[in-house]
Design a protein around this motif. Structure first.
Motif, PDB file in Angstrom:
ATOM      1  N   GLY A  78       0.774  -1.227   0.000  1.00  0.00           N
ATOM      2  CA  GLY A  78       0.000   0.000   0.000  1.00  0.00           C
ATOM      3  C   GLY A  78       0.809   1.282   0.000  1.00  0.00           C
ATOM      4  N   THR A  79       2.126   1.165   0.046  1.00  0.00           N
ATOM      5  CA  THR A  79       2.995   2.346   0.050  1.00  0.00           C
ATOM      6  C   THR A  79       3.653   2.489  -1.318  1.00  0.00           C
ATOM      7  OG1 THR A  79       3.454   2.024   2.398  1.00  0.00           O
ATOM      8  CG2 THR A  79       4.959   3.444   1.184  1.00  0.00           C
ATOM      9  N   ALA A  80       3.548   3.685  -1.887  1.00  0.00           N
ATOM     10  CA  ALA A  80       4.130   3.934  -3.205  1.00  0.00           C
ATOM     11  C   ALA A  80       5.651   3.815  -3.153  1.00  0.00           C
ATOM     12  CB  ALA A  80       3.744   5.324  -3.702  1.00  0.00           C
ATOM     13  N   VAL A  81       6.221   3.230  -4.193  1.00  0.00           N
ATOM     14  CA  VAL A  81       7.672   3.127  -4.330  1.00  0.00           C
ATOM     15  C   VAL A  81       8.140   4.341  -5.120  1.00  0.00           C
ATOM     16  CG1 VAL A  81       9.554   1.800  -5.350  1.00  0.00           C
ATOM     17  CG2 VAL A  81       7.647   0.620  -4.253  1.00  0.00           C
ATOM     18  N   VAL A  82       9.063   5.091  -4.551  1.00  0.00           N
ATOM     19  CA  VAL A  82       9.596   6.282  -5.214  1.00  0.00           C
ATOM     20  C   VAL A  82      11.096   6.076  -5.411  1.00  0.00           C
ATOM     21  CG1 VAL A  82       9.889   8.775  -5.075  1.00  0.00           C
ATOM     22  CG2 VAL A  82       7.856   7.707  -4.077  1.00  0.00           C
ATOM     23  N   PRO A  83      11.534   5.903  -6.660  1.00  0.00           N
ATOM     24  CA  PRO A  83      12.959   5.691  -6.903  1.00  0.00           C
ATOM     25  C   PRO A  83      13.771   6.938  -6.551  1.00  0.00           C
ATOM     26  CG  PRO A  83      11.680   5.370  -8.924  1.00  0.00           C
ATOM     27  CD  PRO A  83      10.759   5.869  -7.889  1.00  0.00           C
ATOM     28  N   ALA A  84      15.009   6.729  -6.177  1.00  0.00           N
ATOM     29  CA  ALA A  84      15.921   7.839  -5.895  1.00  0.00           C
ATOM     30  C   ALA A  84      16.181   8.610  -7.200  1.00  0.00           C
ATOM     31  CB  ALA A  84      17.233   7.296  -5.328  1.00  0.00           C
ATOM     32  N   PRO A  85      16.553   9.876  -7.097  1.00  0.00           N
ATOM     33  CA  PRO A  85      16.846  10.656  -8.309  1.00  0.00           C
ATOM     34  C   PRO A  85      17.883   9.943  -9.185  1.00  0.00           C
ATOM     35  CG  PRO A  85      16.824  12.077  -6.381  1.00  0.00           C
ATOM     36  CD  PRO A  85      16.728  10.662  -5.881  1.00  0.00           C
ATOM     37  N   GLY A  86      17.583   9.854 -10.456  1.00  0.00           N
ATOM     38  CA  GLY A  86      18.495   9.219 -11.400  1.00  0.00           C
ATOM     39  C   GLY A  86      18.357   7.711 -11.479  1.00  0.00           C
ATOM     40  N   GLN A  87      17.468   7.120 -10.680  1.00  0.00           N
ATOM     41  CA  GLN A  87      17.274   5.672 -10.726  1.00  0.00           C
ATOM     42  C   GLN A  87      15.908   5.341 -11.305  1.00  0.00           C
ATOM     43  OE1 GLN A  87      17.912   3.849  -6.919  1.00  0.00           O
ATOM     44  NE2 GLN A  87      20.127   3.957  -7.124  1.00  0.00           N
ATOM     45  N   GLU A  88      15.789   4.132 -11.805  1.00  0.00           N
ATOM     46  CA  GLU A  88      14.524   3.667 -12.356  1.00  0.00           C
ATOM     47  C   GLU A  88      13.758   2.893 -11.291  1.00  0.00           C
ATOM     48  OE1 GLU A  88      15.113   1.523 -15.968  1.00  0.00           O
ATOM     49  OE2 GLU A  88      16.407   3.071 -16.805  1.00  0.00           O
ATOM     50  N   PHE A  89      12.499   2.577 -11.577  1.00  0.00           N
ATOM     51  CA  PHE A  89      11.707   1.770 -10.656  1.00  0.00           C
ATOM     52  C   PHE A  89      12.326   0.380 -10.527  1.00  0.00           C
ATOM     53  CE2 PHE A  89       8.309   4.802 -11.446  1.00  0.00           C
ATOM     54  CZ  PHE A  89       7.690   4.849 -10.206  1.00  0.00           C
ATOM     55  N   PRO A  90      12.256  -0.220  -9.346  1.00  0.00           N
ATOM     56  CA  PRO A  90      12.665  -1.619  -9.229  1.00  0.00           C
ATOM     57  C   PRO A  90      11.704  -2.472 -10.073  1.00  0.00           C
ATOM     58  CG  PRO A  90      11.614  -0.874  -7.204  1.00  0.00           C
ATOM     59  CD  PRO A  90      11.737   0.312  -8.092  1.00  0.00           C
ATOM     60  N   TYR A  91      12.168  -3.633 -10.494  1.00  0.00           N
ATOM     61  CA  TYR A  91      11.325  -4.485 -11.324  1.00  0.00           C
ATOM     62  C   TYR A  91      11.542  -5.947 -11.004  1.00  0.00           C
ATOM     63  CZ  TYR A  91      15.467  -5.418 -14.167  1.00  0.00           C
ATOM     64  OH  TYR A  91      16.711  -5.812 -14.580  1.00  0.00           O
ATOM     65  N   ILE A  92      10.569  -6.744 -11.420  1.00  0.00           N
ATOM     66  CA  ILE A  92      10.669  -8.197 -11.360  1.00  0.00           C
ATOM     67  C   ILE A  92      10.207  -8.697 -12.716  1.00  0.00           C
ATOM     68  CG2 ILE A  92       8.361  -8.515 -10.374  1.00  0.00           C
ATOM     69  CD1 ILE A  92       9.591 -10.907  -8.791  1.00  0.00           C
ATOM     70  N   GLY A  93      10.854  -9.741 -13.209  1.00  0.00           N
ATOM     71  CA  GLY A  93      10.499 -10.279 -14.512  1.00  0.00           C
ATOM     72  C   GLY A  93      10.376 -11.785 -14.473  1.00  0.00           C
ATOM     73  N   PHE A  94       9.513 -12.291 -15.329  1.00  0.00           N
ATOM     74  CA  PHE A  94       9.295 -13.731 -15.437  1.00  0.00           C
ATOM     75  C   PHE A  94       9.428 -14.145 -16.890  1.00  0.00           C
ATOM     76  CE2 PHE A  94       6.802 -12.227 -11.855  1.00  0.00           C
ATOM     77  CZ  PHE A  94       7.143 -13.135 -10.861  1.00  0.00           C
ATOM     78  N   ASP A  95      10.239 -15.169 -17.139  1.00  0.00           N
ATOM     79  CA  ASP A  95      10.329 -15.778 -18.458  1.00  0.00           C
ATOM     80  C   ASP A  95       9.614 -17.123 -18.350  1.00  0.00           C
ATOM     81  OD1 ASP A  95      10.954 -17.057 -20.823  1.00  0.00           O
ATOM     82  OD2 ASP A  95      13.043 -16.406 -20.822  1.00  0.00           O
ATOM     83  N   THR A  96       8.369 -17.164 -18.794  1.00  0.00           N
ATOM     84  CA  THR A  96       7.558 -18.364 -18.601  1.00  0.00           C
ATOM     85  C   THR A  96       7.963 -19.518 -19.511  1.00  0.00           C
ATOM     86  OG1 THR A  96       5.885 -17.476 -20.103  1.00  0.00           O
ATOM     87  CG2 THR A  96       5.577 -17.072 -17.748  1.00  0.00           C
ATOM     88  N   LYS A  97       8.739 -19.237 -20.547  1.00  0.00           N
ATOM     89  CA  LYS A  97       9.198 -20.327 -21.422  1.00  0.00           C
ATOM     90  C   LYS A  97      10.325 -21.122 -20.779  1.00  0.00           C
ATOM     91  CE  LYS A  97       7.681 -18.290 -25.653  1.00  0.00           C
ATOM     92  NZ  LYS A  97       7.818 -17.111 -26.432  1.00  0.00           N
ATOM     93  N   THR A  98      11.204 -20.429 -20.046  1.00  0.00           N
ATOM     94  CA  THR A  98      12.352 -21.105 -19.422  1.00  0.00           C
ATOM     95  C   THR A  98      12.179 -21.308 -17.925  1.00  0.00           C
ATOM     96  OG1 THR A  98      13.502 -19.019 -19.021  1.00  0.00           O
ATOM     97  CG2 THR A  98      13.932 -20.129 -21.131  1.00  0.00           C
ATOM     98  N   GLY A  99      11.196 -20.637 -17.318  1.00  0.00           N
ATOM     99  CA  GLY A  99      10.988 -20.750 -15.875  1.00  0.00           C
ATOM    100  C   GLY A  99      11.949 -19.903 -15.066  1.00  0.00           C
ATOM    101  N   ASN A 100      12.515 -18.869 -15.674  1.00  0.00           N
ATOM    102  CA  ASN A 100      13.446 -17.992 -14.959  1.00  0.00           C
ATOM    103  C   ASN A 100      12.731 -16.768 -14.403  1.00  0.00           C
ATOM    104  OD1 ASN A 100      15.791 -19.520 -15.423  1.00  0.00           O
ATOM    105  ND2 ASN A 100      15.994 -18.650 -17.461  1.00  0.00           N
ATOM    106  N   VAL A 101      13.184 -16.324 -13.230  1.00  0.00           N
ATOM    107  CA  VAL A 101      12.699 -15.099 -12.619  1.00  0.00           C
ATOM    108  C   VAL A 101      13.914 -14.211 -12.377  1.00  0.00           C
ATOM    109  CG1 VAL A 101      12.767 -16.047 -10.274  1.00  0.00           C
ATOM    110  CG2 VAL A 101      11.296 -14.116 -10.761  1.00  0.00           C
ATOM    111  N   PHE A 102      13.752 -12.909 -12.538  1.00  0.00           N
ATOM    112  CA  PHE A 102      14.869 -11.983 -12.380  1.00  0.00           C
ATOM    113  C   PHE A 102      14.335 -10.639 -11.916  1.00  0.00           C
ATOM    114  CE2 PHE A 102      13.260 -12.059 -16.662  1.00  0.00           C
ATOM    115  CZ  PHE A 102      13.079 -10.733 -16.990  1.00  0.00           C
ATOM    116  N   GLY A 103      15.193  -9.820 -11.379  1.00  0.00           N
ATOM    117  CA  GLY A 103      14.758  -8.509 -10.935  1.00  0.00           C
ATOM    118  C   GLY A 103      15.909  -7.640 -10.509  1.00  0.00           C
TER     119      GLY A 103
END
Length: 88
Positions: free
Chosen positions: A43-68
């Motif tokens: 419920g708390t907004a994520v605010v990136p530091a100046p010059g940084q991007e939002f944190p992320y999480i990714g899923f590759d469903t073909k290989t079963g890999n997760v990354f972030g």
């Protein structure tokens, strides 16, 4: 004091377990594929530091890999693409 602590622990556990109970609104596997910006946590907004991007999480469903990435921390791993719906 101990009774209060035990009561708080039990309440937290019940709340945590109840949030895992429903899979009615669970995403299907193909809908999570790709990178997702993390814009809110508990419920708390994520605010990136100046010059940084939002944190992320990714899923590759073909290989079963997760990354972030959270700016200075990276994560990599795998997940079971054959898990029951609503679980990773």
């Amino acid at each position: 004091m101990r009774k209060v602590f035990v009561s708080l622990c039990m309440a937290s556990t019940l709340i945590g377990l109840s949030s895992c109970a429903s899979t009615q609104n669970a995403a299907n596997l193909s809908s999570i594929s790709g990178e997702w910006n993390i814009i809110e946590v508990n419920g708390t907004a994520v605010v990136p530091a100046p010059g940084q991007e939002f944190p992320y999480i990714g899923f590759d469903t073909k290989t079963g890999n997760v990354f972030g990435n959270s700016g200075c921390n990276r994560m990599m791993g795998s997940f079971n693409v054959n898990a029951k719906p609503g679980t990773i």
